[in-house]
Design a protein around this motif. Structure first.
Motif, PDB file in Angstrom:
ATOM      1  N   ILE A 158       0.856  -1.074  -0.047  1.00 49.50           N
ATOM      2  CA  ILE A 158      -0.012   0.236  -0.163  1.00 49.50           C
ATOM      3  C   ILE A 158       0.769   1.149   0.092  1.00 49.50           C
ATOM      4  O   ILE A 158       1.557   1.280   0.837  1.00 49.50           O
ATOM      5  CB  ILE A 158      -0.964  -0.123   1.190  1.00 49.50           C
ATOM      6  CG1 ILE A 158      -1.699  -1.366   1.050  1.00 49.50           C
ATOM      7  CG2 ILE A 158      -1.736   1.365   1.092  1.00 49.50           C
ATOM      8  CD1 ILE A 158      -2.626  -1.181   2.510  1.00 49.50           C
ATOM      9  N   LYS A 159       0.925   1.945  -1.009  1.00 52.96           N
ATOM     10  CA  LYS A 159       1.632   3.078  -1.206  1.00 52.96           C
ATOM     11  C   LYS A 159       0.565   4.388  -1.207  1.00 52.96           C
ATOM     12  O   LYS A 159      -0.207   4.718  -2.128  1.00 52.96           O
ATOM     13  CB  LYS A 159       2.467   3.266  -2.329  1.00 52.96           C
ATOM     14  CG  LYS A 159       3.433   4.431  -2.838  1.00 52.96           C
ATOM     15  CD  LYS A 159       4.565   4.573  -1.754  1.00 52.96           C
ATOM     16  CE  LYS A 159       5.235   5.715  -2.277  1.00 52.96           C
ATOM     17  NZ  LYS A 159       6.240   5.993  -1.061  1.00 52.96           N
ATOM     18  N   PHE A 160       0.864   5.447  -0.232  1.00 53.65           N
ATOM     19  CA  PHE A 160      -0.016   6.558  -0.238  1.00 53.65           C
ATOM     20  C   PHE A 160       0.857   7.737  -1.039  1.00 53.65           C
ATOM     21  O   PHE A 160       1.952   7.922  -0.854  1.00 53.65           O
ATOM     22  CB  PHE A 160       0.086   6.878   1.207  1.00 53.65           C
ATOM     23  CG  PHE A 160      -0.896   6.009   2.043  1.00 53.65           C
ATOM     24  CD1 PHE A 160      -2.585   6.310   1.852  1.00 53.65           C
ATOM     25  CD2 PHE A 160      -0.380   5.164   2.941  1.00 53.65           C
ATOM     26  CE1 PHE A 160      -3.270   5.169   2.519  1.00 53.65           C
ATOM     27  CE2 PHE A 160      -1.188   4.250   3.701  1.00 53.65           C
ATOM     28  CZ  PHE A 160      -2.509   4.322   3.442  1.00 53.65           C
ATOM     29  N   LEU A 161      -0.029   8.421  -1.588  1.00 52.45           N
ATOM     30  CA  LEU A 161       0.576   9.492  -2.658  1.00 52.45           C
ATOM     31  C   LEU A 161       0.923  10.836  -1.525  1.00 52.45           C
ATOM     32  O   LEU A 161       0.021  11.263  -0.942  1.00 52.45           O
ATOM     33  CB  LEU A 161      -0.285   9.757  -3.595  1.00 52.45           C
ATOM     34  CG  LEU A 161      -0.085  10.869  -4.760  1.00 52.45           C
ATOM     35  CD1 LEU A 161       0.737  10.024  -5.727  1.00 52.45           C
ATOM     36  CD2 LEU A 161      -1.210  11.411  -5.403  1.00 52.45           C
ATOM     37  N   SER A 162       1.994  11.203  -1.794  1.00 51.51           N
ATOM     38  CA  SER A 162       2.372  12.441  -0.984  1.00 51.51           C
ATOM     39  C   SER A 162       1.716  13.683  -1.532  1.00 51.51           C
ATOM     40  O   SER A 162       1.262  13.596  -2.455  1.00 51.51           O
ATOM     41  CB  SER A 162       3.999  12.621  -1.074  1.00 51.51           C
ATOM     42  OG  SER A 162       4.411  11.578  -0.558  1.00 51.51           O
ATOM     43  N   LYS A 163       1.604  14.823  -0.656  1.00 45.22           N
ATOM     44  CA  LYS A 163       0.917  16.033  -0.981  1.00 45.22           C
ATOM     45  C   LYS A 163       1.670  16.739  -1.986  1.00 45.22           C
ATOM     46  O   LYS A 163       2.875  16.562  -2.370  1.00 45.22           O
ATOM     47  CB  LYS A 163       1.202  16.858   0.425  1.00 45.22           C
ATOM     48  CG  LYS A 163       0.295  18.016   0.040  1.00 45.22           C
ATOM     49  CD  LYS A 163       0.211  18.994   1.269  1.00 45.22           C
ATOM     50  CE  LYS A 163      -0.563  19.870   1.175  1.00 45.22           C
ATOM     51  NZ  LYS A 163      -0.761  21.111   2.615  1.00 45.22           N
ATOM     52  N   ASN A 164       1.015  17.123  -3.013  1.00 41.28           N
ATOM     53  CA  ASN A 164       1.504  17.836  -4.202  1.00 41.28           C
ATOM     54  C   ASN A 164       2.219  16.981  -5.265  1.00 41.28           C
ATOM     55  O   ASN A 164       2.780  17.314  -5.968  1.00 41.28           O
ATOM     56  CB  ASN A 164       2.459  19.087  -3.836  1.00 41.28           C
ATOM     57  CG  ASN A 164       1.580  19.863  -2.883  1.00 41.28           C
ATOM     58  OD1 ASN A 164       0.569  20.247  -3.022  1.00 41.28           O
ATOM     59  ND2 ASN A 164       2.434  20.499  -2.071  1.00 41.28           N
ATOM     60  N   GLU A 165       1.932  15.579  -5.096  1.00 36.85           N
ATOM     61  CA  GLU A 165       2.606  14.620  -6.145  1.00 36.85           C
ATOM     62  C   GLU A 165       1.366  14.183  -6.955  1.00 36.85           C
ATOM     63  O   GLU A 165       0.277  14.093  -6.379  1.00 36.85           O
ATOM     64  CB  GLU A 165       2.988  13.312  -4.988  1.00 36.85           C
ATOM     65  CG  GLU A 165       3.970  12.632  -5.704  1.00 36.85           C
ATOM     66  CD  GLU A 165       4.612  11.512  -5.094  1.00 36.85           C
ATOM     67  OE1 GLU A 165       5.330  10.734  -5.685  1.00 36.85           O
ATOM     68  OE2 GLU A 165       4.213  11.424  -4.003  1.00 36.85           O
ATOM     69  N   ILE A 166       1.741  13.833  -8.224  1.00 38.88           N
ATOM     70  CA  ILE A 166       0.757  13.202  -9.141  1.00 38.88           C
ATOM     71  C   ILE A 166       1.328  11.774  -9.458  1.00 38.88           C
ATOM     72  O   ILE A 166       2.485  11.488  -9.500  1.00 38.88           O
ATOM     73  CB  ILE A 166       0.781  14.102 -10.351  1.00 38.88           C
ATOM     74  CG1 ILE A 166       2.106  14.401 -11.006  1.00 38.88           C
ATOM     75  CG2 ILE A 166       0.322  15.716 -10.065  1.00 38.88           C
ATOM     76  CD1 ILE A 166       1.955  15.257 -12.326  1.00 38.88           C
ATOM     77  N   ILE A 167       0.225  11.396 -10.008  1.00 38.50           N
ATOM     78  CA  ILE A 167       0.585   9.883 -10.741  1.00 38.50           C
ATOM     79  C   ILE A 167       0.844   9.935 -11.998  1.00 38.50           C
ATOM     80  O   ILE A 167       0.042  10.380 -12.933  1.00 38.50           O
ATOM     81  CB  ILE A 167      -0.748   9.053 -10.404  1.00 38.50           C
ATOM     82  CG1 ILE A 167      -0.815   8.655  -8.856  1.00 38.50           C
ATOM     83  CG2 ILE A 167      -0.585   7.603 -11.052  1.00 38.50           C
ATOM     84  CD1 ILE A 167      -2.161   7.892  -8.450  1.00 38.50           C
ATOM     85  N   ASN A 168       2.311   9.467 -12.240  1.00 36.91           N
ATOM     86  CA  ASN A 168       2.581   9.430 -13.799  1.00 36.91           C
ATOM     87  C   ASN A 168       3.527   8.381 -13.891  1.00 36.91           C
ATOM     88  O   ASN A 168       3.577   7.272 -12.990  1.00 36.91           O
ATOM     89  CB  ASN A 168       3.431  10.821 -14.164  1.00 36.91           C
ATOM     90  CG  ASN A 168       4.526  11.222 -13.375  1.00 36.91           C
ATOM     91  OD1 ASN A 168       4.896  10.226 -12.505  1.00 36.91           O
ATOM     92  ND2 ASN A 168       4.762  12.413 -12.903  1.00 36.91           N
ATOM     93  N   ALA A 169       4.151   8.353 -14.912  1.00 29.60           N
ATOM     94  CA  ALA A 169       4.916   6.939 -15.579  1.00 29.60           C
ATOM     95  C   ALA A 169       5.975   6.744 -14.466  1.00 29.60           C
ATOM     96  O   ALA A 169       6.316   5.710 -14.094  1.00 29.60           O
ATOM     97  CB  ALA A 169       5.472   7.015 -16.895  1.00 29.60           C
ATOM     98  N   ASP A 170       6.534   7.666 -13.993  1.00 26.10           N
ATOM     99  CA  ASP A 170       7.859   7.837 -13.096  1.00 26.10           C
ATOM    100  C   ASP A 170       7.202   7.071 -11.712  1.00 26.10           C
ATOM    101  O   ASP A 170       8.189   6.565 -11.063  1.00 26.10           O
ATOM    102  CB  ASP A 170       8.684   9.075 -13.000  1.00 26.10           C
ATOM    103  CG  ASP A 170       9.317   9.429 -14.340  1.00 26.10           C
ATOM    104  OD1 ASP A 170       9.609   8.690 -14.949  1.00 26.10           O
ATOM    105  OD2 ASP A 170       9.418  10.744 -14.545  1.00 26.10           O
ATOM    106  N   ARG A 171       6.343   7.864 -11.491  1.00 26.28           N
ATOM    107  CA  ARG A 171       5.706   7.515 -10.151  1.00 26.28           C
ATOM    108  C   ARG A 171       5.218   5.799 -10.078  1.00 26.28           C
ATOM    109  O   ARG A 171       5.477   5.264  -9.052  1.00 26.28           O
ATOM    110  CB  ARG A 171       4.362   8.237  -9.670  1.00 26.28           C
ATOM    111  CG  ARG A 171       3.473   7.654  -8.732  1.00 26.28           C
ATOM    112  CD  ARG A 171       4.223   8.305  -7.355  1.00 26.28           C
ATOM    113  NE  ARG A 171       3.373   8.335  -6.271  1.00 26.28           N
ATOM    114  CZ  ARG A 171       2.910   7.171  -5.646  1.00 26.28           C
ATOM    115  NH1 ARG A 171       3.224   5.821  -6.051  1.00 26.28           N
ATOM    116  NH2 ARG A 171       1.772   7.282  -4.834  1.00 26.28           N
ATOM    117  N   TYR A 172       4.803   5.509 -11.139  1.00 24.80           N
ATOM    118  CA  TYR A 172       4.528   4.165 -11.211  1.00 24.80           C
ATOM    119  C   TYR A 172       5.800   3.064 -11.247  1.00 24.80           C
ATOM    120  O   TYR A 172       5.614   2.170 -10.612  1.00 24.80           O
ATOM    121  CB  TYR A 172       3.630   3.854 -12.511  1.00 24.80           C
ATOM    122  CG  TYR A 172       2.322   3.619 -11.974  1.00 24.80           C
ATOM    123  CD1 TYR A 172       1.196   4.785 -12.622  1.00 24.80           C
ATOM    124  CD2 TYR A 172       1.524   2.486 -11.605  1.00 24.80           C
ATOM    125  CE1 TYR A 172       0.066   4.769 -12.603  1.00 24.80           C
ATOM    126  CE2 TYR A 172       0.109   2.602 -11.325  1.00 24.80           C
ATOM    127  CZ  TYR A 172      -0.543   3.650 -11.951  1.00 24.80           C
ATOM    128  OH  TYR A 172      -1.790   3.514 -11.419  1.00 24.80           O
TER     129      TYR A 172
END
Length: 200
Positions: A158-172
């Protein structure tokens, strides 16, 4: 009076729906399924009662709400999903442990606080006891995006998204690397890996 037939009387007029009128109503209805009875009657210059009778009794149309679906898929998306599903079914028929090798991932919003539903708040009450009360609650406006991965054995990451962070290819890519390196992932997959080595 000896006749059992209805005599002429004032009131609801005899239906004027003919084959041409029914075809006109059906054509108009199929061109726009959100039209109201009143709108169709105005466009066709017909009484509302006649249009209502044609729609409900002659054409057997019923007004229903649209079903909610998560995504609008185009034909190419449907074809790819069908092909992948057929491949998985064929593999599952040939290898019973195939489904144990699959890892599923998804994103969901997690609210800071979620109120109990009506069933969760039910309590046992004696006839002489006062009626229990609870304050009205709403879902918290604050929420965080969580990416969850799981397999047939349970949750892997389970990975929570940090504040001001967006989901993109690098994040995946970063999340998938953590999924591969996580100790719990390796431990949960040990049994499956041993089965694969034994079968090989």
């Amino acid at each position: 009076r000896e006749s059992v037939e209805d005599e002429a009387r004032s009131g609801r007029p005899i239906s004027t729906s003919t084959a041409e009128t029914i075809d006109a109503v059906e054509k108009l209805l199929r061109s726009d399924r959100r039209l109201k009875i009143r709108e169709m009657a105005t466009k066709l210059d017909l009484p509302k009662t006649t249009v209502h009778e044609i729609v409900h009794e002659k054409l057997n149309f019923r007004k229903v709400c649209a079903r909610w679906v998560p995504k609008m898929l185009i034909a190419d998306h449907k074809t790819k999903r069908m092909r992948i599903s057929i491949e998985h079914l064929n593999r599952a028929r040939n290898d019973e442990s195939f489904l144990d090798h699959l890892i599923t991932g998804d994103e969901t919003w997690v609210h800071y606080s979620t109120p109990y539903n009506k069933r969760d708040s039910m309590t046992w009450k004696h006839p002489e006891s006062p009626v229990p009360k609870k304050f009205k609650q709403t879902i918290s406006s604050k929420k965080v995006m969580a990416t969850v991965f799981w397999d047939a054995q349970g949750i892997l990451l389970i990975k929570f998204l940090s504040k001001n962070e967006i989901i993109n290819a690098d994040r995946y890519i970063e999340t998938l690397k953590k999924l591969k390196e996580k100790n719990s992932f390796q431990e949960k997959r040990t049994i499956t890996l041993r089965k694969c080595e034994t079968a090989a």
